[in-house]
Design an enzyme around this catalytic site. Structure first.
Site, PDB file in Angstrom:
ATOM      1  N   GLY A   1       0.819  -1.194  -0.012  1.00  0.00           N
ATOM      2  CA  GLY A   1       0.013  -0.136  -0.036  1.00  0.00           C
ATOM      3  C   GLY A   1       0.834   1.231   0.035  1.00  0.00           C
ATOM      4  N   SER A   2       0.565   2.047   0.646  1.00  0.00           N
ATOM      5  CA  SER A   2       0.941   3.563   0.600  1.00  0.00           C
ATOM      6  C   SER A   2       2.347   3.687   1.192  1.00  0.00           C
ATOM      7  CB  SER A   2       0.135   4.576   1.522  1.00  0.00           C
ATOM      8  OG  SER A   2      -1.244   4.594   0.761  1.00  0.00           O
ATOM      9  N   THR A   3       2.747   2.536   2.156  1.00  0.00           N
ATOM     10  CA  THR A   3       4.101   2.526   2.505  1.00  0.00           C
ATOM     11  C   THR A   3       5.269   2.450   1.348  1.00  0.00           C
ATOM     12  OG1 THR A   3       4.121   0.270   2.909  1.00  0.00           O
ATOM     13  CG2 THR A   3       3.629   1.272   4.561  1.00  0.00           C
ATOM     14  N   PHE A   4       4.919   2.120   0.248  1.00  0.00           N
ATOM     15  CA  PHE A   4       5.549   2.142  -1.051  1.00  0.00           C
ATOM     16  C   PHE A   4       5.836   3.535  -1.494  1.00  0.00           C
ATOM     17  CE2 PHE A   4       6.485   1.089  -5.312  1.00  0.00           C
ATOM     18  CZ  PHE A   4       7.492  -0.111  -5.031  1.00  0.00           C
ATOM     19  N   LYS A   5       5.079   4.495  -1.143  1.00  0.00           N
ATOM     20  CA  LYS A   5       5.325   5.761  -1.525  1.00  0.00           C
ATOM     21  C   LYS A   5       6.681   6.483  -1.285  1.00  0.00           C
ATOM     22  CE  LYS A   5       0.462   6.737  -1.855  1.00  0.00           C
ATOM     23  NZ  LYS A   5      -0.896   7.129  -1.015  1.00  0.00           N
TER      24      LYS A   5
END
Lengths: 496, 499
Positions: B221-225
């Site tokens: 999810g957004s941790t990949f940002k």
């Protein structure tokens, strides 16, 4: 002592009849070898205790000393009754037998609670029993030497012995399983707490009969033949005896469910037949018949089962013991793992866990030993067995009469074949069969029967080594009197 | 007759030769295989004769032994039961060993070459000196906080993982996989009971035997940002660069629009990069990913540890627990070019992107450590049976996925996330905490996975980096993960962590 060896000088120097130089009694060599063997057994017993108890008890030497006493007694009997016998036979067998007793005691210790080990009685367990059997076996061997003063006497009772042999073989087959079956093989007579393996004794009787029969028939069997593919094949009607023994073996295979015994009887007969006739064709016929029979039994076992199922199962387990490592294949798997764990040098006497293998005191004793003494130790055992067999065959080579040659050759070869069948089975070379390991396995029948074979080989080698007395005067009449002075050499023998 | 007799002798010799050759095969060639066979109980008995070394943390034994009266002398015990089960593993009689028990087996059992001196002395003294002891890097307090935090989560998650590492060294400070199990029944000397216990655990709900820290790969999810941001910063953008955002974004080739978690998140057409990360702006990062291209994203992810199939966590000198590879997955059209729709989804940690919790912690740790990625490890020290030090682990750097400048920019941006964005729950009084939350959709399940990756600094020095995963959490999963992450880092600080 007596029978001091003759100096090797004498007229033989002329080179006319060099073989006569065998006329030397080498009882002192035998005594020396025997003492060496006994020292090895004592050292083995001490090592076992040092490993298993962390200390050597003051009594560790007693079993080894008792074994030594028994064999020293046998040695003295041989000194008087078979002074020219092969000096290597008894020490070699005594070494194996003594190590067997010591190893069985080691198994007993392994099975006892750790707390009781130091005080484990000498005459208890398999080891103690084996000690008693050893005494009895040595007495029987001495008895045979006393009664049979000349091996040719045996030929007089050949037909009786043949009948006795067949009866002994057949008894377990006709007995109900309850009285004859252990681990799927019907090889026993079970009465009360005792078990006798009559087949062990049958070997000696059957070899005597075969030897006599073939000495009589050898001309017919070897001369009347037809040539085919460059090999002389016998006439059809002369095949009778071979076919009869083949059928007997197959019956053993089917009704006693034991491949090893069948292989043993049949191999024994074929080899004696071959030695008697000097015809390779008999070997070929024998091998074809055996493998044909085994293949037939295997395919019958696969298709209809019944009495052949046991054989089929054994072959299946042999092909892949790890397919069912906890049930059918448990024993061979544990045997292989034990041998592998031992590796080249082994875990040391008392250092392994041979009791992991079921029946380690009996059929699988070689695997148990192998775990502790390693490949090098087992190789030494194989060399000892090989020595015994080759010495037996040598007695056959040296003895002058045909019956003696066949008897010695047959007995020695049978012994070798039995070692092959059981050690091969234990180490996964051939399908496993319920044979005892000669002189090692716990059990009186095997020990006594094999010691009788050794006694017979001693008797024949004595006849072979005995100085030739001008004419063969004393034929078939007990020992040929006191060996007279030969070539002026002072050979003194005390008459019994 | 002598000819055939001699030949019979030759036959016997051949037969014995066969026996000899076969014994060589069994006792020589196959010896090792047989000796180490699973069916062979012999070596085991010998192995159990010697006291196995202790696995310990802070003077407390995680794996110990006690003397029994049975055939196998020493029984392995795990005093903390389920708390360290996935790190320590277990050493059963007949089943396969796992964890540190497996990775350091030779040292614990005393058969390692490093304990040769002890074995050599045993030969003369006749004693069985115990095996070596293994000291782990874990913090008892942090482990406690992680176990309690995961177990008491209020978002209904029954599966998850939490891991904390020291960013400066890579030493693992906490390592928890939920649900866990008690390893004690598995090492019972009653092998049937042990096997039954194992089978029961294997069939149990939520597979407690699974090591989720190292083995669970889920969409991050957004941790990949954080990876996208790192790639952007390295390619000329700054935290203040404006990037296109908006309430919805549809990639050029696909009809599925990407939206934000709430309509209040970056509805404006342009936001700064820092703002996008703080609010976790999906439309911004989807377009950023498409702008950067798949190669740059993939390369940056690989630099941070994605696609690494050979990483193990244990002893830096040798073996350890294997770590599943994190993946960015295929982001290509069949013709080999970038697939913008897939790329947009991958940019927000969806599509085929998969990450282990350990990988998440490594990303946070690398950012906290000025761009230096350290290799994670669990074994701090190996001690001999007499507790003399045999080896102490010296940390190893793997690589620098980003420059120190970019790392500093990333740190600031992530600190913003915790101080004024989605990661507020992770704040710790008196310390600088940075992080990134993530809510990952996975399949059709309405419950998403909640992620948090973060770090804590004191005066610019990193103390700890965490990753918390709550699988199938109800709404607020990532906020709960951030709270647990904060608690774990606080426990590390309380334990004098960072050293």
């Amino acid at each position: 002592m007596t029978a001091r060896t003759t100096p090797a000088a004498s007229p033989a120097v002329t080179g006319e009849m060099p073989r006569i130089r065998m006329s030397k009694s080498r009882r002192n060599a035998e005594l020396g070898l025997l003492l060496f063997a006994m020292a090895l057994i004592t050292a083995y017993a001490a090592t076992v205790e040092a490993t298993m108890l962390d200390s050597v008890t003051p009594d560790f030497w007693i079993p080894a000393a008792l074994v030594s006493l028994v064999f020293l007694g046998l040695h003295i009997v041989i000194r008087f009754l078979a002074p020219y016998a092969d000096p290597a036979l008894v020490p070699a067998v005594a070494l194996i037998n003594g190590l067997g007793v010591a190893f069985l005691r080691r198994i007993d210790l392994g099975r006892a609670d750790a707390a009781d080990r130091a005080n484990f009685p000498i005459f208890a367990g398999d080891g103690g029993r084996q000690l008693a059997w050893t005494l009895l076996a040595a007495i029987m061997a001495a008895g045979l030497l006393i009664i049979v003063r000349d091996h040719r006497i045996v030929s007089r009772y050949a037909y009786t012995l043949g009948l006795v042999g067949i009866v002994l073989v057949m008894i377990p087959a006709v007995l109900p399983s309850r009285y004859s079956e252990i681990n799927g093989a019907k090889l026993w007579i079970l009465i009360g707490g005792f078990s006798i393996q009559p087949g062990e004794f049958a070997k000696l009787a059957l070899v005597s009969f075969f030897a006599y029969y073939l000495v009589r028939k050898r001309e017919v069997l070897s001369l009347a033949s037809r040539r085919f593919l460059g090999i002389d094949f016998p006439r059809g009607r002369d095949l009778g005896p071979v076919v009869a023994v083949w059928l007997l073996s197959l019956l053993v295979l089917v009704f006693e469910k034991d491949l090893g015994t069948a292989l043993l009887y049949f191999g024994m007969f074929v080899v004696i037949l071959y030695v008697a006739t000097e015809r390779v064709s008999w070997l070929i016929i024998g091998l074809l018949l055996f493998f044909g029979g085994a293949t037939l039994a295997y395919s019958l076992g696969a298709s209809i089962g019944g009495p052949f199922a046991n054989f089929y199962d054994r072959v299946q387990i042999w092909q892949d013991p790890f397919a069912d490592p906890y049930n059918a294949g448990y024993q061979p798997v544990q045997s292989l793992l034990g041998l592998g764990t031992g590796g080249l040098f082994g875990a040391g006497p008392g250092g392994g866990q041979p009791t992991k293998v079921p029946d380690v005191e009996d059929d699988f004793i070689f695997a148990g030993l192998g775990e502790e003494i390693g490949l090098f130790g087992l190789s030494a055992f194989l060399v000892m067995y090989l020595l015994i067999v080759e010495r037996g065959l040598r007695a056959g080579l040296a003895v002058r009469d045909s019956f003696g040659k066949l008897l010695a050759g047959g007995l020695a070869f049978t012994l070798g074949l039995q070692v092959f069948v059981i050690v091969g089975g234990v180490s996964g070379l051939i399908p496993l069969t319920g044979q005892t390991t000669p002189f090692l396995s716990a059990g009186g029948s095997s020990l006594m029967a094999n010691w009788l074979i050794i006694a017979m080989l001693l008797r024949i080698s004595d006849a072979a080594g005995r100085p030739v007395t001008g004419s063969a005067s004393a034929q078939g009449d007990g020992p040929a009197g006191p060996p007279v002075k030969l070539h002026g050499a002072p050979t003194e023998v005390i008459r019994s | 007759m002598n000819g055939p007799l001699r030949r019979a002798g030759v036959v016997v010799m051949i037969l014995f030769g066969l026996l000899f050759a076969n014994l060589n095969w069994v006792q020589g060639y196959k010896a090792d295989e047989y000796r180490n066979s699973d069916f062979n109980g012999r070596v085991q008995v010998a192995e159990y004769e010697r006291a196995r070394g202790v696995i310990e943390v802070g003077g407390k034994a995680l794996a110990d032994g006690k003397v029994t009266t049975g055939e196998l002398k020493y029984l392995r015990t795990y005093p903390f039961k389920s708390e360290f089960a996935h790190v320590v593993g277990y050493k059963p009689v007949n089943l396969a060993a796992t964890g540190i028990e497996k990775a350091e087996n030779e040292f614990l059992a005393g058969t390692s070459d490093r304990l040769f001196g002890d074995r050599f002395r045993d030969m003369f003294t006749g004693e069985e000196t115990a095996g070596g002891n293994v000291v782990l890097t874990l913090s008892l307090r942090a482990q406690d906080a992680a176990v309690k935090g995961l177990a008491n989560n209020d978002v209904g998650s029954t599966r998850g993982a939490a891991v904390a590492i020291n960013p400066k060294t890579g030493a693992v400070q906490a390592f928890v996989s939920m649900p866990s199990f008690d390893p004690n029944p598995l090492v019972s000397h009653d092998t049937n009971a042990a096997e039954a216990a194992f089978n029961q655990l294997e069939k149990a709900k939520d597979s407690p035997l699974k090591n989720r820290v190292l083995g669970e790969v889920l969409p991050p999810g957004s941790t990949f940002k954080v990876i996208d941001t790192a790639a952007a910063l390295e390619n000329g953008l700054t935290p203040q660069t404006n990037i296109p955002a908006g309430p919805s974004y549809t990639a050029p080739t696909s009809g599925t629009p990407i939206r934000n978690a709430a309509s209040s998140v970056c509805p404006e057409s342009q936001v700064t990069l820092a703002e996008a990360l703080r609010e976790s702006c999906n439309t911004g990062f989807a377009q950023l990913a498409v702008r950067l291209g798949a190669t740059k994203i993939k390369d940056k992810a690989r630099a941070f540890g994605f696609e690494d199939e050979s990483l193990t966590v244990g002893n830096l000198d040798g073996s350890g627990l294997p770590v599943a590879a994190s993946r960015t997955g295929t982001i290509q059209n069949p013709d080999g070019g970038d697939d913008p729709a897939a790329l947009a989804q991958s940019g927000i940690g969806q599509n085929n992107v998969r990450m282990t919790p350990l990988q998440g912690a490594m990303i946070a740790a690398t950012v906290a450590n000025g761009g230096e990625r350290m290799r994670p490890y669990l074994v701090q020290q190996l001690l001999g049976p007499d507790r003399r030090t045999i080896s102490t682990t010296s940390p190893k750097k793997i690589n620098n996925p980003v420059s120190a400048t970019v790392a500093a920019q990333l740190q600031d941006m992530m600190v913003n996330v915790v101080e004024g964005g989605t990661g507020r729950n992770a704040r710790i009084n008196g310390y600088t905490v940075g992080g990134k939350t993530g809510t990952a959709q996975d399949g059709g399940d309405p419950n998403d996975h909640g992620w948090f990756i973060g770090f804590v600094l004191k005066d610019g020095e990193p103390i700890s980096a965490v990753c918390v995963l709550l699988e199938r959490a109800t709404a607020g999963g990532s906020a709960e993960a951030a709270k647990i992450g904060g608690d774990i880092m606080e426990a590390v600080i309380a334990d004098g962590g960072g050293n």
